[in-house]
Design a protein around this motif. Structure first.
Motif, PDB file in Angstrom:
ATOM      1  N   ALA A  51      80.636  43.851 111.664  1.00 25.94           N
ATOM      2  CA  ALA A  51      80.825  43.418 113.053  1.00 25.94           C
ATOM      3  C   ALA A  51      82.201  43.858 113.555  1.00 25.94           C
ATOM      4  N   GLU A  52      83.225  43.699 112.727  1.00 28.46           N
ATOM      5  CA  GLU A  52      84.574  44.134 113.097  1.00 28.46           C
ATOM      6  C   GLU A  52      84.617  45.645 113.301  1.00 28.46           C
ATOM      7  N   ASN A  53      83.971  46.381 112.407  1.00 29.07           N
ATOM      8  CA  ASN A  53      83.941  47.839 112.493  1.00 29.07           C
ATOM      9  C   ASN A  53      83.284  48.288 113.795  1.00 29.07           C
ATOM     10  N   HIS A  54      82.182  47.652 114.135  1.00 27.29           N
ATOM     11  CA  HIS A  54      81.471  47.975 115.370  1.00 27.29           C
ATOM     12  C   HIS A  54      82.337  47.656 116.597  1.00 27.29           C
ATOM     13  N   LYS A  55      82.956  46.487 116.574  1.00 27.56           N
ATOM     14  CA  LYS A  55      83.803  46.064 117.701  1.00 27.56           C
ATOM     15  C   LYS A  55      84.962  47.037 117.924  1.00 27.56           C
ATOM     16  N   MET A  56      85.507  47.576 116.842  1.00 33.72           N
ATOM     17  CA  MET A  56      86.639  48.505 116.938  1.00 33.72           C
ATOM     18  C   MET A  56      86.185  49.934 117.240  1.00 33.72           C
TER      19      MET A  56
END
Length: 95
Positions: A51-56
């Motif tokens: 989720a963090e990777n996608h958000k960034m």
């Protein structure tokens, strides 16, 4: 020493011909499949990190490179030799 780097494919010179993005995509597909059937505590960790990777806005190769140790531990726990082999190749040639 220079010939050893040439034999391995010096990743710092060029990623051309290594197909790193496709291999990272394959690694992510393996991760997704394994997460669906696993009861490992790693699943929650990867859900958060994905989720963090996608958000960034980061790509799969970035994710794999930043999660090599966690991915290795997860796939070792799962006994997935194919995923471990691909991860090793990605780490050695692409990260």
């Amino acid at each position: 020493m220079a010939s050893q780097a040439a034999d391995r494919g010096d990743r710092y010179v060029s990623f051309l011909g290594l197909d790193c993005d496709a291999k990272a995509d394959a690694m992510m597909a393996m991760l997704s499949d394994a997460m669906r059937t696993s009861s490992s505590q790693w699943v929650g960790y990867f859900e958060q990190k994905l989720a963090e990777n996608h958000k960034m806005g980061r790509d799969n190769l970035y994710f794999v490179g930043s999660q090599v140790n966690a991915l290795s531990a997860f796939f070792e726990e799962e006994g997935d030799e194919e995923a471990l082999s691909l991860l090793s190749e990605l780490e050695d040639k692409c990260c």
